[in-house]
Design a protein around this motif. Structure first.
Motif, PDB file in Angstrom:
ATOM      1  N   VAL A   7      62.062  12.331  17.464  1.00 48.41           N
ATOM      2  CA  VAL A   7      60.845  12.472  18.271  1.00 48.41           C
ATOM      3  C   VAL A   7      61.126  13.255  19.548  1.00 48.41           C
ATOM      4  CG1 VAL A   7      59.139  11.196  19.641  1.00 48.41           C
ATOM      5  CG2 VAL A   7      59.725  10.422  17.346  1.00 48.41           C
ATOM      6  N   LEU A   8      62.281  12.928  20.178  1.00 47.90           N
ATOM      7  CA  LEU A   8      62.660  13.622  21.406  1.00 47.90           C
ATOM      8  C   LEU A   8      62.885  15.111  21.137  1.00 47.90           C
ATOM      9  CD1 LEU A   8      63.412  13.468  24.388  1.00 47.90           C
ATOM     10  CD2 LEU A   8      65.760  12.911  23.701  1.00 47.90           C
ATOM     11  N   LEU A   9      63.609  15.396  20.050  1.00 53.53           N
ATOM     12  CA  LEU A   9      63.848  16.794  19.699  1.00 53.53           C
ATOM     13  C   LEU A   9      62.533  17.518  19.409  1.00 53.53           C
ATOM     14  CD1 LEU A   9      66.984  16.420  17.387  1.00 53.53           C
ATOM     15  CD2 LEU A   9      66.917  17.427  19.673  1.00 53.53           C
ATOM     16  N   LEU A  10      61.623  16.798  18.694  1.00 55.68           N
ATOM     17  CA  LEU A  10      60.319  17.387  18.403  1.00 55.68           C
ATOM     18  C   LEU A  10      59.535  17.630  19.682  1.00 55.68           C
ATOM     19  CD1 LEU A  10      58.295  18.282  16.263  1.00 55.68           C
ATOM     20  CD2 LEU A  10      57.474  15.915  16.139  1.00 55.68           C
ATOM     21  N   ALA A  11      59.635  16.646  20.601  1.00 62.77           N
ATOM     22  CA  ALA A  11      58.940  16.786  21.885  1.00 62.77           C
ATOM     23  C   ALA A  11      59.499  17.968  22.668  1.00 62.77           C
ATOM     24  CB  ALA A  11      59.073  15.505  22.694  1.00 62.77           C
ATOM     25  N   VAL A  12      60.839  18.076  22.658  1.00 65.34           N
ATOM     26  CA  VAL A  12      61.472  19.212  23.344  1.00 65.34           C
ATOM     27  C   VAL A  12      61.022  20.527  22.717  1.00 65.34           C
ATOM     28  CG1 VAL A  12      63.674  20.372  23.773  1.00 65.34           C
ATOM     29  CG2 VAL A  12      63.473  17.905  24.125  1.00 65.34           C
ATOM     30  N   PHE A  13      60.989  20.544  21.386  1.00 64.19           N
ATOM     31  CA  PHE A  13      60.574  21.742  20.674  1.00 64.19           C
ATOM     32  C   PHE A  13      59.117  22.105  21.018  1.00 64.19           C
ATOM     33  CE2 PHE A  13      58.650  23.718  16.903  1.00 64.19           C
ATOM     34  CZ  PHE A  13      59.445  24.860  16.796  1.00 64.19           C
ATOM     35  N   GLY A  16      57.810  25.230  23.099  1.00 63.46           N
ATOM     36  CA  GLY A  16      56.780  26.118  22.568  1.00 63.46           C
ATOM     37  C   GLY A  16      55.605  26.245  23.520  1.00 63.46           C
ATOM     38  N   TYR A  17      55.273  25.078  24.113  1.00 69.23           N
ATOM     39  CA  TYR A  17      54.162  25.082  25.068  1.00 69.23           C
ATOM     40  C   TYR A  17      54.486  25.952  26.274  1.00 69.23           C
ATOM     41  CZ  TYR A  17      50.985  23.347  28.672  1.00 69.23           C
ATOM     42  OH  TYR A  17      50.069  23.258  29.685  1.00 69.23           O
ATOM     43  N   ARG A  18      55.741  25.811  26.765  1.00 65.72           N
ATOM     44  CA  ARG A  18      56.151  26.613  27.915  1.00 65.72           C
ATOM     45  C   ARG A  18      56.147  28.106  27.562  1.00 65.72           C
ATOM     46  NH1 ARG A  18      58.761  24.208  32.203  1.00 65.72           N
ATOM     47  NH2 ARG A  18      58.648  26.330  33.053  1.00 65.72           N
ATOM     48  N   GLN A  19      56.657  28.385  26.350  1.00 62.93           N
ATOM     49  CA  GLN A  19      56.663  29.787  25.929  1.00 62.93           C
ATOM     50  C   GLN A  19      55.242  30.325  25.803  1.00 62.93           C
ATOM     51  OE1 GLN A  19      58.928  29.586  22.313  1.00 62.93           O
ATOM     52  NE2 GLN A  19      60.902  29.956  23.364  1.00 62.93           N
ATOM     53  N   LYS A  20      54.372  29.469  25.273  1.00 59.66           N
ATOM     54  CA  LYS A  20      52.971  29.870  25.152  1.00 59.66           C
ATOM     55  C   LYS A  20      52.352  30.082  26.524  1.00 59.66           C
ATOM     56  CE  LYS A  20      48.664  28.597  22.847  1.00 59.66           C
ATOM     57  NZ  LYS A  20      47.980  27.597  22.015  1.00 59.66           N
ATOM     58  N   GLN A  21      52.711  29.158  27.450  1.00 60.24           N
ATOM     59  CA  GLN A  21      52.195  29.303  28.823  1.00 60.24           C
ATOM     60  C   GLN A  21      52.655  30.624  29.427  1.00 60.24           C
ATOM     61  OE1 GLN A  21      53.306  25.857  31.140  1.00 60.24           O
ATOM     62  NE2 GLN A  21      51.139  25.345  31.385  1.00 60.24           N
ATOM     63  N   ARG A  22      53.982  30.904  29.237  1.00 59.43           N
ATOM     64  CA  ARG A  22      54.491  32.152  29.780  1.00 59.43           C
ATOM     65  C   ARG A  22      53.800  33.360  29.140  1.00 59.43           C
ATOM     66  NH1 ARG A  22      59.507  29.323  29.842  1.00 59.43           N
ATOM     67  NH2 ARG A  22      60.062  30.163  27.790  1.00 59.43           N
TER      68      ARG A  22
END
Length: 449
Positions: free
Chosen positions: A375-381, A385-391
Motif C-alpha cells: 500500500v505504501l509503495l502504491l501510495a508513493v507511486f 504520479g500526482y506530483r509528475q502530473k502537477q508538474r
C-alpha cells in the motif's frame, strides 16, 4: 537383591542344585555360544553404530539366558555410546532392552522409566512400532500390579498402532496381552477367545516364544474353568516348547503351573519336584516374579503336608518378595515417572501448539506488513504520479500563459500598427486637398483657357 532368609530356604533343596545347574547349562548352550561370539567380536568394532547394535544384541541374548544384570550392563554401555554419539534409534533399543531385564528382576519403577525414555525417542522419530512396544511394556507393569484399567488402556493404545501399521506380530502379542487382563479380571471365556486368537497368529508367524506363553495362558484358563486335564496338556506343551527354545521365564512359569495342578490333585511329591525346579531356575536367574510364585507355592505345599516350619520360611520369603516388588515407594516412583512423562508430553504438545500459533501470527504479521508495504509503495507511486502530473500541468499552464502573453503582445502590436496606420491616414488626409477643393480649382483652370 535376595530377600532375607535365603540361606534357610536353600537347605531343603540343596541336593537338586547341581541337577538344576546342569539343566540351565543345557538349555542355554546355544545362547552362550552366541554370547561368547558377540563378546569376542566387540573389541575389534570401531564403528559406533555397529558396536551399539552388537551391545544391544548381547544384552538380549543375556536376558534370554536369565543373566539380567549382565543384560542391563551391556545394554547400558550401548545407551552410553548412543547418547554420546547421538544415535537415537540405538539409544531407544538399549532402553527397551534394559526395561525388559528390569521387568524380569521385578524392578517396576525402572521398567517404567526405561520404557518411558525409549517411548519419548520413538515418538519423536515417528517409530510407531517402537511406541507400541513401550506402551505394551508399561501396560504389563500395570497388569502385574493389578491395575487392570490402566493395563487395558495401554494395551489397547498399542494394539491400535499395531493395526494401523499392519504389524502382525505386534497385533498377535497385544491380543494375548489383552487376554491376560481379562483372565485376571475373571472373564475367562473372553480371555480364552483372545489367547486362542493370539496363539493362531503367532503360530502362523512361527513366533515360538509367544506361542509358549499363550499355551501356558490357555492352560491357566482351563484350570480356572475346572478342566485340570486340559490345563495339564497345555502347560506341558508350553513347558516343552519353552525348553526347546531355552526361555527360562516360560520354563519356570510352567513348572509352577504344573506343580499347582499336582498340589490340587494331592500329588505332593511331584508338586514339590516341580516347585523346587522352578525355584532354582528363578533364583539362579534373578527372576523375582517367578521366584515369588515359587516361594508362595512351596509355602502352600508345606502347609498342606504339615511341614509348618518350612511353610513359614517360604511364606516369609514370599511376603518379602511381594513387598519389594509392589512397595508403596516403588509404586509412587513409578507413578511419578508416568506423570512426568504425561506432563512432558502435554507440555511438548502445548509448545508445539504455541509454535503453530506463533507461526500463524508471524504469517499474519508478515502478510499485514507486506500488505502495508505494498500500500505504501502504491501510495508513493500514486503520489509520484500526482506530483509528475502537477508538474506537467504547471508546465502546460505556464505554456498556456506564455501563449496568451505572446498572443496579447501580438494583438497589442497589431493594434499599435493599425493605430499608426489610422494616424498616418488621418495625417495624410489632413494634408491632401478635399475633393471639392480640387473640383473647384480644376474648374477655374478650365475656364481660363
Amino acid at each position: 537383591m535376595k530377600p532375607h532368609g535365603i540361606k534357610t530356604r536353600m537347605r531343603p533343596i540343596r541336593p537338586l542344585f547341581f541337577l538344576m545347574m546342569y539343566l540351565i547349562v543345557h538349555l542355554t548352550a546355544g545362547q552362550n555360544a552366541a554370547i561368547d561370539s558377540l563378546r569376542r567380536s566387540l573389541p575389534g568394532i570401531k564403528d559406533d553404530s555397529i558396536k551399539a547394535d552388537m551391545l544391544v544384541n548381547l544384552g538380549w541374548e543375556l536376558l534370554l539366558t536369565g543373566q539380567y544384570d549382565s543384560a542391563i550392563h551391556y545394554a547400558g554401555q550401548a545407551a552410553a555410546l548412543c547418547g554420546h554419539t547421538d544415535l537415537k534409534s540405538g539409544l531407544a533399543e538399549a532402553y527397551y532392552c534394559m526395561a525388559n531385564a528390569y521387568l524380569r528382576k521385578g524392578n517396576y519403577p525402572m521398567v517404567i522409566q526405561h520404557n518411558t525414555e525409549a517411548l519419548k525417542i520413538w515418538e519423536q522419530a515417528g517409530n510407531r512400532t517402537g511406541v507400541a512396544k513401550c506402551l505394551s511394556g508399561i501396560g504389563l507393569v500395570h497388569k502385574l500390579q493389578a491395575d487392570y484399567g490402566s493395563a487395558l488402556d495401554y494395551y489397547t493404545r498399542a494394539l491400535d498402532i499395531a493395526e494401523q501399521t499392519g504389524n502382525k506380530l505386534g497385533m498377535a502379542i497385544l491380543t494375548g496381552n489383552i487376554g491376560s487382563v481379562y483372565s485376571e479380571q475373571g472373564d475367562y471365556l473372553k480371555a480364552l477367545e483372545y489367547y486362542l486368537k493370539s496363539y493362531k497368529a503367532k503360530e502362523e508367524l512361527g513366533e515360538k516364544n509367544g506361542m509358549a506363553a499363550d499355551l501356558s495362558n490357555i492352560g491357566v484358563i482351563y484350570r480356572q474353568l475346572g478342566d485340570d486335564s486340559l490345563a495339564r496338556i497345555y502347560y506341558q506343551r508350553s513347558l516343552e516348547l519353552g525348553e526347546s527354545i531355552g526361555d527360562l521365564s516360560v520354563i519356570t512359569t510352567n513348572l509352577v503351573n504344573l506343580g499347582g495342578l499336582c498340589l490340587r490333585a494331592k500329588e505332593y511329591g511331584q508338586a514339590e519336584a516341580y516347585f523346587k525346579r522352578s525355584f532354582l531356575l528363578a533364583d539362579s536367574s534373578g527372576d523375582l516374579n517367578n521366584l515369588k510364585l515359587a516361594e508362595q507355592s512351596l509355602s502352600q505345599l508345606y502347609e498342606q503336608t504339615g511341614r509348618y516350619e518350612l511353610a513359614y520360611v517360604h511364606y516369609r520369603n514370599f511376603i518379602a518378595l511381594r513387598d519389594s516388588i509392589s512397595s508403596e515407594e516403588n509404586i509412587k516412583r513409578q507413578t511419578e515417572i508416568e506423570m512426568n512423562y504425561e506432563f512432558e508430553k502435554k507440555e511438548a504438545a502445548t509448545r508445539i501448539e504455541q509454535e503453530k500459533k506463533d507461526a500463524i501470527n508471524r504469517i499474519v504479521i508478515y502478510s499485514i506488513s507486506g500488505g502495508l508495504l505494498l500500500v505504501l509503495l502504491l501510495a508513493v507511486f500514486i503520489f509520484r504520479g500526482y506530483r509528475q502530473k502537477q508538474r506537467a500541468n504547471k508546465v502546460i499552464t505556464l505554456q498556456k500563459e506564455e501563449v496568451e502573453r505572446q498572443k496579447q503582445l501580438v494583438e497589442e502590436k497589431q493594434k499599435e500598427i493599425l493605430d499608426s496606420i489610422q494616424y498616418a491616414k488621418r495625417i495624410q488626409q489632413s494634408l491632401l486637398p478635399t475633393e471639392k477643393y480640387i473640383e473647384r480649382n480644376l474648374g477655374r483652370s478650365g475656364g481660363n483657357k
